[in-house]
Design a protein around this motif. Structure first.
Motif, PDB file in Angstrom:
ATOM      1  N   TYR A 291     -17.458   8.760   0.607  1.00  0.00           N
ATOM      2  CA  TYR A 291     -16.209   8.157   1.027  1.00  0.00           C
ATOM      3  C   TYR A 291     -16.161   6.865   1.391  1.00  0.00           C
ATOM      4  O   TYR A 291     -15.076   6.277   1.062  1.00  0.00           O
ATOM      5  CB  TYR A 291     -15.931   9.308   2.412  1.00  0.00           C
ATOM      6  CG  TYR A 291     -14.478   8.779   2.829  1.00  0.00           C
ATOM      7  CD1 TYR A 291     -13.298   9.428   2.519  1.00  0.00           C
ATOM      8  CD2 TYR A 291     -14.219   7.859   4.024  1.00  0.00           C
ATOM      9  CE1 TYR A 291     -12.023   9.330   2.953  1.00  0.00           C
ATOM     10  CE2 TYR A 291     -12.897   7.729   4.487  1.00  0.00           C
ATOM     11  CZ  TYR A 291     -11.847   8.125   3.771  1.00  0.00           C
ATOM     12  OH  TYR A 291     -10.614   7.952   4.318  1.00  0.00           O
ATOM     13  N   LYS A 292     -17.163   6.574   2.052  1.00  0.00           N
ATOM     14  CA  LYS A 292     -17.289   4.951   2.392  1.00  0.00           C
ATOM     15  C   LYS A 292     -17.072   3.998   0.863  1.00  0.00           C
ATOM     16  O   LYS A 292     -16.493   3.058   0.941  1.00  0.00           O
ATOM     17  CB  LYS A 292     -18.564   4.556   3.121  1.00  0.00           C
ATOM     18  CG  LYS A 292     -18.200   4.522   4.539  1.00  0.00           C
ATOM     19  CD  LYS A 292     -19.354   3.789   5.477  1.00  0.00           C
ATOM     20  CE  LYS A 292     -19.668   4.831   6.679  1.00  0.00           C
ATOM     21  NZ  LYS A 292     -21.564   4.988   6.478  1.00  0.00           N
ATOM     22  N   ASN A 294     -15.741   4.470  -1.426  1.00  0.00           N
ATOM     23  CA  ASN A 294     -14.389   4.996  -2.176  1.00  0.00           C
ATOM     24  C   ASN A 294     -14.618   5.725  -3.514  1.00  0.00           C
ATOM     25  O   ASN A 294     -13.797   5.540  -4.407  1.00  0.00           O
ATOM     26  CB  ASN A 294     -13.799   3.816  -2.666  1.00  0.00           C
ATOM     27  CG  ASN A 294     -12.814   3.201  -1.772  1.00  0.00           C
ATOM     28  OD1 ASN A 294     -12.073   4.073  -1.303  1.00  0.00           O
ATOM     29  ND2 ASN A 294     -12.670   1.967  -1.360  1.00  0.00           N
ATOM     30  N   SER A 319     -12.951  15.269  10.005  1.00  0.00           N
ATOM     31  CA  SER A 319     -12.341  14.388  10.991  1.00  0.00           C
ATOM     32  C   SER A 319     -13.156  14.346  12.119  1.00  0.00           C
ATOM     33  O   SER A 319     -13.160  13.084  12.404  1.00  0.00           O
ATOM     34  CB  SER A 319     -10.685  14.986  11.063  1.00  0.00           C
ATOM     35  OG  SER A 319     -10.133  14.193  11.875  1.00  0.00           O
ATOM     36  N   ILE A 324     -12.345  10.562  10.472  1.00  0.00           N
ATOM     37  CA  ILE A 324     -11.260  10.154   9.599  1.00  0.00           C
ATOM     38  C   ILE A 324     -10.016  10.795   9.883  1.00  0.00           C
ATOM     39  O   ILE A 324      -9.826  12.147  10.228  1.00  0.00           O
ATOM     40  CB  ILE A 324     -11.758  10.807   8.161  1.00  0.00           C
ATOM     41  CG1 ILE A 324     -12.950  10.201   7.822  1.00  0.00           C
ATOM     42  CG2 ILE A 324     -10.714  10.485   7.030  1.00  0.00           C
ATOM     43  CD1 ILE A 324     -13.526  10.735   6.565  1.00  0.00           C
ATOM     44  N   ARG A 327      -3.677  10.096   8.285  1.00  0.00           N
ATOM     45  CA  ARG A 327      -3.258   9.326   7.107  1.00  0.00           C
ATOM     46  C   ARG A 327      -4.348   9.047   5.982  1.00  0.00           C
ATOM     47  O   ARG A 327      -4.024   9.281   4.849  1.00  0.00           O
ATOM     48  CB  ARG A 327      -2.917   8.079   7.557  1.00  0.00           C
ATOM     49  CG  ARG A 327      -2.436   7.251   6.449  1.00  0.00           C
ATOM     50  CD  ARG A 327      -1.819   6.053   6.831  1.00  0.00           C
ATOM     51  NE  ARG A 327      -1.505   5.144   5.548  1.00  0.00           N
ATOM     52  CZ  ARG A 327      -0.734   4.074   5.525  1.00  0.00           C
ATOM     53  NH1 ARG A 327      -0.095   3.682   6.608  1.00  0.00           N
ATOM     54  NH2 ARG A 327      -0.356   3.723   4.333  1.00  0.00           N
ATOM     55  N   GLU A 328      -5.504   9.124   6.451  1.00  0.00           N
ATOM     56  CA  GLU A 328      -6.692   8.722   5.328  1.00  0.00           C
ATOM     57  C   GLU A 328      -6.688  10.146   4.819  1.00  0.00           C
ATOM     58  O   GLU A 328      -7.111  10.253   3.482  1.00  0.00           O
ATOM     59  CB  GLU A 328      -7.994   8.500   5.951  1.00  0.00           C
ATOM     60  CG  GLU A 328      -7.995   7.080   6.453  1.00  0.00           C
ATOM     61  CD  GLU A 328      -7.333   6.982   7.890  1.00  0.00           C
ATOM     62  OE1 GLU A 328      -7.124   7.730   8.694  1.00  0.00           O
ATOM     63  OE2 GLU A 328      -7.249   5.783   8.382  1.00  0.00           O
ATOM     64  N   MET A 329      -6.680  11.560   5.539  1.00  0.00           N
ATOM     65  CA  MET A 329      -6.903  12.549   4.796  1.00  0.00           C
ATOM     66  C   MET A 329      -5.835  12.765   3.868  1.00  0.00           C
ATOM     67  O   MET A 329      -5.920  13.320   2.682  1.00  0.00           O
ATOM     68  CB  MET A 329      -7.074  13.785   5.822  1.00  0.00           C
ATOM     69  CG  MET A 329      -8.226  13.865   6.590  1.00  0.00           C
ATOM     70  SD  MET A 329      -9.634  14.082   5.674  1.00  0.00           S
ATOM     71  CE  MET A 329     -10.714  14.542   7.128  1.00  0.00           C
ATOM     72  N   GLU A 331      -4.238  10.611   2.275  1.00  0.00           N
ATOM     73  CA  GLU A 331      -4.260   9.943   0.973  1.00  0.00           C
ATOM     74  C   GLU A 331      -5.210  10.111   0.205  1.00  0.00           C
ATOM     75  O   GLU A 331      -5.395  10.198  -1.197  1.00  0.00           O
ATOM     76  CB  GLU A 331      -4.738   8.215   1.336  1.00  0.00           C
ATOM     77  CG  GLU A 331      -3.400   7.595   1.956  1.00  0.00           C
ATOM     78  CD  GLU A 331      -3.815   6.125   2.961  1.00  0.00           C
ATOM     79  OE1 GLU A 331      -2.677   5.589   2.985  1.00  0.00           O
ATOM     80  OE2 GLU A 331      -4.892   5.989   3.074  1.00  0.00           O
ATOM     81  N   MET A 332      -6.672  10.827   0.702  1.00  0.00           N
ATOM     82  CA  MET A 332      -7.664  11.463  -0.018  1.00  0.00           C
ATOM     83  C   MET A 332      -6.848  12.615  -0.933  1.00  0.00           C
ATOM     84  O   MET A 332      -7.330  12.603  -2.253  1.00  0.00           O
ATOM     85  CB  MET A 332      -8.470  12.037   0.851  1.00  0.00           C
ATOM     86  CG  MET A 332      -9.763  12.620   0.072  1.00  0.00           C
ATOM     87  SD  MET A 332     -10.907  13.572   1.309  1.00  0.00           S
ATOM     88  CE  MET A 332      -9.941  14.852   1.798  1.00  0.00           C
ATOM     89  N   ARG A 335      -4.784  10.890  -3.973  1.00  0.00           N
ATOM     90  CA  ARG A 335      -5.710  10.356  -4.763  1.00  0.00           C
ATOM     91  C   ARG A 335      -6.304  11.455  -5.715  1.00  0.00           C
ATOM     92  O   ARG A 335      -6.505  11.231  -7.010  1.00  0.00           O
ATOM     93  CB  ARG A 335      -6.697   9.732  -4.314  1.00  0.00           C
ATOM     94  CG  ARG A 335      -6.436   8.151  -4.011  1.00  0.00           C
ATOM     95  CD  ARG A 335      -7.673   7.312  -3.621  1.00  0.00           C
ATOM     96  NE  ARG A 335      -8.533   7.804  -2.420  1.00  0.00           N
ATOM     97  CZ  ARG A 335      -8.385   7.503  -1.180  1.00  0.00           C
ATOM     98  NH1 ARG A 335      -7.414   6.619  -0.828  1.00  0.00           N
ATOM     99  NH2 ARG A 335      -9.052   8.195  -0.255  1.00  0.00           N
TER     100      ARG A 335
END
Ligand SMILES: CNc1ncnc2c1ncn2[C@@H]1O[C@H](COP(=O)(O)O)[C@@H](O)[C@H]1O
Ligand SMILES: [Zn+2]
Length: 364
Positions: A291-292, A294, A319, A324, A327-329, A331-332, A335
């Motif tokens: 994850y870090k 990317n 989480s 995390i 919002r990050e989840m 976006e995951m 993607r």
């Protein structure tokens, strides 16, 4: 974490038989117990046991298959599994299953898959959009994006694509039969091929001809890769350039470098890896590093029945362990649309759905 449930999610690694409800499994076992075919208390104990070694998990799959290998049951199980994922707000589901031959039930790989399709047709708690090529031509008559996003005016909707699994116990011929079936069923919702099964059984070279054939025919492939230490196989699998891999637990530095260089997306199954002890504890899971870095990845359940989990529980676990946020989840997931196996129509509709969901999220 309420948002883990309410957030629209993409599930790319779920095995049909591993996702069966405990209640359904127990009911089936009780019925077979009454017929004297099995000893119910023994089976009940196995079904309800919480911690399972790797070996025990695959023994449990053999037991589940004894209970479920019947057309009507396959249909019922498929319906329930899709309804359960939709209930947990999965908007796109790639459901994988191993087509099975069973003479005593008059079952062929094809009739098994027809029972799966019947299960999809019988889902009624949610509208199912089965991802298939023919639909692309008729998408003009399909629902508008507003229809999909607006739960108030329409029923909830889930896109479903099927992956046909090759079991590592199978021969080259049986694996090729599965690929041929997948090709025949491309217009009926099959979107790709998976290689799975007990990772200590079978040789990569046995499956390679079938996988190469699938690739030549343009069928996307995902591989269970590195669930046990086997550097030669892991390297061969990565160099085969599958569209995705599952797990990636037992990688060494060389394999990590290769995976990252090739940018092959990874289906991450936290609870499955912890219960089968392929990863010592969740805080040291490779999810954090990928994850870090990317690296393309997505959280998945693997077998939510067998491991007593759910996709929202996996998000809550990730989480709380890795810090995390929502919002990050989100976006995951957004993607991940790039590496789903469905056609462009579905990708486009999902992109639009997530784009409108993000503005809602930011307005909160
Ligand atoms: C725990 N990690 C795992 N590793 C490898 N293969 C797995 C698996 N979990 C499930 N399967 C594969 O999926 C089958 C059950 O679903 P289907 O009968 O296909 O619907 C299992 O028999 C195994 O081959
Ligand atoms: Zn799996």
């Amino acid at each position: 974490m309420e948002w883990c449930v309410s957030m629209p999610k993409i599930e790319l690694h779920a095995h049909l038989n591993g996702s069966i409800r405990d209640s359904t499994l127990l009911k089936l076992a009780r019925e077979l117990g009454e017929k004297g075919a099995i000893n119910f208390p023994d089976v009940e104990h196995v079904i309800l046991k919480n911690d399972r070694s790797f070996k025990e998990v695959f023994k449990l799959f053999d037991l589940i298959h004894i209970l479920t290998t019947d057309h009507k049951i396959v249909t019922r199980m498929t319906k329930e599994v899709i309804e359960d994922f939709a209930d947990d707000n999965v908007v796109y589901l790639e459901l994988r299953t191993t087509p099975k031959n069973n003479d005593s039930k008059g079952m062929s790989k094809r009739s098994y898959m027809e029972a799966v399709l019947e299960g999809i047709r019988s889902v009624n708690s949610v509208e199912v959009d089965l991802c298939h090529k023919l639909k692309e031509d008729t998408s003009a008559h399909s629902h508008t994006v507003d229809d999909i996003c607006n739960n108030k005016t329409r029923r909830k909707k889930i896109y479903v694509g099927l992956l046909l699994s090759i079991d590592r116990r199978e021969t080259t011929e049986a694996a090729i039969e599965t690929v041929k079936l997948a090709l025949e069923m491309r217009d009926l919702g099959v979107v790709g091929i998976d290689l799975s099964g007990n990772p200590v059984i079978g040789e990569w070279l046995t499956f390679l001809p079938a996988l190469e054939f699938a690739k030549e025919q343009g069928l996307p492939i995902t591989l269970h890769c590195g669930e046990v230490p086997n550097p030669d196989e892991i390297r061969a699998m990565l160099n085969f350039l599958p569209r995705r891999i599952g797990h990636a637990c037992c990688f060494e530095d060389d394999e990590w470098n290769l995976l990252k260089r090739l940018k092959i997306p990874v289906e991450i199954c936290l609870t499955s890896n912890i219960i089968t002890e392929t990863i010592a504890s969740v805080d040291v899971h490779h999810f954090a590093d990928l994850y870090k870095s990317n690296h393309p990845l997505i959280l998945c359940t693997d077998d939510c029945g067998v491991f007593s989990t759910s996709i929202s529980a996996e998000y809550a676990l990730a989480s709380s362990t890795f810090g995390i946020g929502k919002r990050e989840m989100f976006e995951m997931n957004d993607r991940a649309i790039d590496f789903i196996f469905a056609c462009d129509r579905v990708k486009q509709e999902l992109k639009t759905m997530f784009a409108s969901g993000l503005s809602e999220l930011l307005n909160l």
